[in-house]
Design a protein around this motif. Sequence first.
Motif, PDB file in Angstrom:
ATOM      1  N   ARG A  86     -49.365  -4.256 -94.372  1.00 47.21           N
ATOM      2  CA  ARG A  86     -50.756  -4.128 -94.809  1.00 47.21           C
ATOM      3  C   ARG A  86     -51.717  -4.264 -93.625  1.00 47.21           C
ATOM      4  N   LEU A  87     -51.329  -5.068 -92.659  1.00 47.77           N
ATOM      5  CA  LEU A  87     -52.131  -5.160 -91.439  1.00 47.77           C
ATOM      6  C   LEU A  87     -52.135  -3.818 -90.711  1.00 47.77           C
ATOM      7  N   ALA A  88     -50.989  -3.135 -90.683  1.00 45.85           N
ATOM      8  CA  ALA A  88     -50.929  -1.808 -90.062  1.00 45.85           C
ATOM      9  C   ALA A  88     -51.865  -0.842 -90.775  1.00 45.85           C
ATOM     10  N   PHE A 137     -44.271  -9.968 -73.978  1.00 46.82           N
ATOM     11  CA  PHE A 137     -43.687  -8.628 -73.941  1.00 46.82           C
ATOM     12  C   PHE A 137     -42.900  -8.316 -75.215  1.00 46.82           C
ATOM     13  N   MET A 138     -43.391  -8.815 -76.345  1.00 46.05           N
ATOM     14  CA  MET A 138     -42.757  -8.545 -77.631  1.00 46.05           C
ATOM     15  C   MET A 138     -42.672  -7.039 -77.881  1.00 46.05           C
ATOM     16  N   MET A 139     -41.572  -6.613 -78.509  1.00 51.04           N
ATOM     17  CA  MET A 139     -41.400  -5.199 -78.807  1.00 51.04           C
ATOM     18  C   MET A 139     -42.381  -4.764 -79.890  1.00 51.04           C
ATOM     19  N   GLN A 140     -42.957  -3.581 -79.706  1.00 47.62           N
ATOM     20  CA  GLN A 140     -43.925  -3.066 -80.667  1.00 47.62           C
ATOM     21  C   GLN A 140     -43.226  -2.532 -81.910  1.00 47.62           C
ATOM     22  N   ALA A 141     -43.805  -2.837 -83.060  1.00 43.95           N
ATOM     23  CA  ALA A 141     -43.350  -2.215 -84.299  1.00 43.95           C
ATOM     24  C   ALA A 141     -44.081  -0.887 -84.476  1.00 43.95           C
ATOM     25  N   ASN A 142     -43.417   0.056 -85.113  1.00 41.74           N
ATOM     26  CA  ASN A 142     -44.026   1.353 -85.385  1.00 41.74           C
ATOM     27  C   ASN A 142     -44.969   1.218 -86.576  1.00 41.74           C
ATOM     28  N   GLU A 143     -46.260   1.419 -86.338  1.00 40.83           N
ATOM     29  CA  GLU A 143     -47.260   1.202 -87.388  1.00 40.83           C
ATOM     30  C   GLU A 143     -47.007   2.082 -88.607  1.00 40.83           C
ATOM     31  N   PHE A 144     -46.630   3.330 -88.377  1.00 41.76           N
ATOM     32  CA  PHE A 144     -46.473   4.258 -89.497  1.00 41.76           C
ATOM     33  C   PHE A 144     -45.215   3.934 -90.300  1.00 41.76           C
ATOM     34  N   LEU A 168     -47.941  -5.085 -73.713  1.00 44.10           N
ATOM     35  CA  LEU A 168     -48.349  -5.619 -72.423  1.00 44.10           C
ATOM     36  C   LEU A 168     -49.259  -6.820 -72.662  1.00 44.10           C
ATOM     37  N   PRO A 169     -49.340  -7.727 -71.689  1.00 44.50           N
ATOM     38  CA  PRO A 169     -50.063  -8.986 -71.922  1.00 44.50           C
ATOM     39  C   PRO A 169     -51.518  -8.835 -72.324  1.00 44.50           C
ATOM     40  N   HIS A 170     -52.162  -7.711 -71.980  1.00 49.49           N
ATOM     41  CA  HIS A 170     -53.586  -7.597 -72.305  1.00 49.49           C
ATOM     42  C   HIS A 170     -53.830  -7.267 -73.778  1.00 49.49           C
ATOM     43  N   ILE A 171     -52.765  -6.987 -74.546  1.00 53.12           N
ATOM     44  CA  ILE A 171     -52.923  -6.735 -75.978  1.00 53.12           C
ATOM     45  C   ILE A 171     -52.959  -8.080 -76.702  1.00 53.12           C
ATOM     46  N   PRO A 172     -54.070  -8.423 -77.370  1.00 54.78           N
ATOM     47  CA  PRO A 172     -54.189  -9.744 -78.006  1.00 54.78           C
ATOM     48  C   PRO A 172     -53.268  -9.882 -79.210  1.00 54.78           C
ATOM     49  N   ALA A 173     -53.033 -11.129 -79.613  1.00 57.91           N
ATOM     50  CA  ALA A 173     -52.091 -11.413 -80.698  1.00 57.91           C
ATOM     51  C   ALA A 173     -52.500 -10.752 -82.001  1.00 57.91           C
ATOM     52  N   ASP A 174     -53.803 -10.649 -82.275  1.00 52.98           N
ATOM     53  CA  ASP A 174     -54.221 -10.102 -83.568  1.00 52.98           C
ATOM     54  C   ASP A 174     -54.108  -8.586 -83.626  1.00 52.98           C
ATOM     55  N   ARG A 175     -53.685  -7.957 -82.530  1.00 55.92           N
ATOM     56  CA  ARG A 175     -53.452  -6.514 -82.524  1.00 55.92           C
ATOM     57  C   ARG A 175     -51.968  -6.189 -82.397  1.00 55.92           C
ATOM     58  N   ARG A 176     -51.134  -7.188 -82.509  1.00 58.13           N
ATOM     59  CA  ARG A 176     -49.695  -6.989 -82.354  1.00 58.13           C
ATOM     60  C   ARG A 176     -49.020  -6.958 -83.722  1.00 58.13           C
ATOM     61  N   LEU A 177     -48.044  -6.079 -83.852  1.00 56.36           N
ATOM     62  CA  LEU A 177     -47.308  -5.937 -85.098  1.00 56.36           C
ATOM     63  C   LEU A 177     -45.821  -6.113 -84.838  1.00 56.36           C
ATOM     64  N   CYS A 178     -45.152  -6.821 -85.725  1.00 55.20           N
ATOM     65  CA  CYS A 178     -43.697  -6.890 -85.636  1.00 55.20           C
ATOM     66  C   CYS A 178     -43.107  -6.937 -87.037  1.00 55.20           C
ATOM     67  N   CYS A 217     -35.722  -9.607 -82.370  1.00 57.04           N
ATOM     68  CA  CYS A 217     -35.776 -10.472 -83.550  1.00 57.04           C
ATOM     69  C   CYS A 217     -36.386 -11.824 -83.183  1.00 57.04           C
ATOM     70  N   GLY A 218     -35.917 -12.389 -82.076  1.00 55.62           N
ATOM     71  CA  GLY A 218     -36.468 -13.661 -81.628  1.00 55.62           C
ATOM     72  C   GLY A 218     -37.934 -13.556 -81.268  1.00 55.62           C
ATOM     73  N   ASP A 219     -38.322 -12.436 -80.645  1.00 59.31           N
ATOM     74  CA  ASP A 219     -39.730 -12.246 -80.290  1.00 59.31           C
ATOM     75  C   ASP A 219     -40.608 -12.210 -81.535  1.00 59.31           C
ATOM     76  N   CYS A 220     -40.134 -11.508 -82.572  1.00 58.90           N
ATOM     77  CA  CYS A 220     -40.915 -11.406 -83.807  1.00 58.90           C
ATOM     78  C   CYS A 220     -41.004 -12.767 -84.499  1.00 58.90           C
ATOM     79  N   LEU A 221     -39.895 -13.500 -84.524  1.00 54.79           N
ATOM     80  CA  LEU A 221     -39.924 -14.834 -85.124  1.00 54.79           C
ATOM     81  C   LEU A 221     -40.905 -15.731 -84.381  1.00 54.79           C
ATOM     82  N   LEU A 222     -40.919 -15.647 -83.063  1.00 52.07           N
ATOM     83  CA  LEU A 222     -41.858 -16.456 -82.283  1.00 52.07           C
ATOM     84  C   LEU A 222     -43.298 -16.054 -82.584  1.00 52.07           C
ATOM     85  N   HIS A 223     -43.530 -14.759 -82.772  1.00 56.77           N
ATOM     86  CA  HIS A 223     -44.869 -14.291 -83.129  1.00 56.77           C
ATOM     87  C   HIS A 223     -45.313 -14.933 -84.443  1.00 56.77           C
TER      88      HIS A 223
END
Length: 358
Positions: A86-88, A137-144, A168-178, A217-223
Amino acid sequence: MLQEIQHIWPEEFAQTSSHRFRGEGRAEDIQVSFFMAHYVMERFRETQLSSFWNYRLDANLDGALDWTERRGFLERMRGWNEGQARLAQVLNSAEGYRFKSGFNDSLQGYETHLARLGFPRSGSSDYEFSGLDGYPFMMQANEFELIQSLDGATIPSFSNNNKNTPYLPHIPADRRLCYFDIDYCLGPQFTDESIPYLDKTTTSQIFEDLAFEKFQCGDCLLHMLRQSSSTTSSAKSSSSSSSSSAGGPGLGGEILPLNTQSPAFRQVIVDLNKYNFVIASSPYSFVQLQEPQEARTKLDNIQSREYIEAFFCINDNLGENQTAVEQIRRIFANFLESRFPTPSPWEKEPPPHHPLLS
């Protein structure tokens, strides 16, 4: 920190220290600054994930996971995935650029906090991402794919690393999807309610796979761990709302052991303080010294930007012309004397009337 790293990899450090120049050891020497930066980030990540897994997910602290513990975790993972979908939707709406998720941002107002503590701003460096906000450097989820998963039938799969790219580090947490792929990340035993009890060995292996082998998986859990547990998905009612707080129920506040008097709690606190980090960006220069006049111009330019750029990297691609080599060495030596007039305590004093300083 370097002593800790050297204790873990003594042979590699001994081999590196036996070479006068980097690359003598078939280019297998340790690049200490890069090594330490990645070591700190990985240890901070590991500290948080293992603390949650061992002291919060394992509610009775017996080292194993029963179905009640696993079921509660699975329910929250499914809720998280729906919230991310829903965030996507919100981020891809016409008003998505105005969206505020309410996710943590530990660097917000950092200049004010530093000033209150009596620390000056760090020159021209801009702080971009803190370890307290997740893995940079969390892996990006595909928004679509996430949006499509709202139909209840489509399941995004992230077992194929080749189709994913890291943030990349300049992308803030509230714009990241996993998206936490439950079957892939946890395996069939974890989700099988007919198995009432996963023993310590099995539980430990699932964690090792999740945290280190299937690292996304670990990156997303940490997020999730770094987001507020009070974050709600009010975007369910309006996918175009610009002020809604979405993303699903995170696990913020569930990293530390509950018993604040326990040795485990004290050790986790020590490690979190020890390994926490901030990634910053700074202007820098990279130049290659090849011809005397060009070298002088490039070095003069670096000198003129002394109060703007804190970092520079210089390569000496000098070639075979010995006259040019000597001229460039003299130009470079004079530049170093001008830029760094005060010798470091371990720096050797040049002999009087050194030819390169004349």
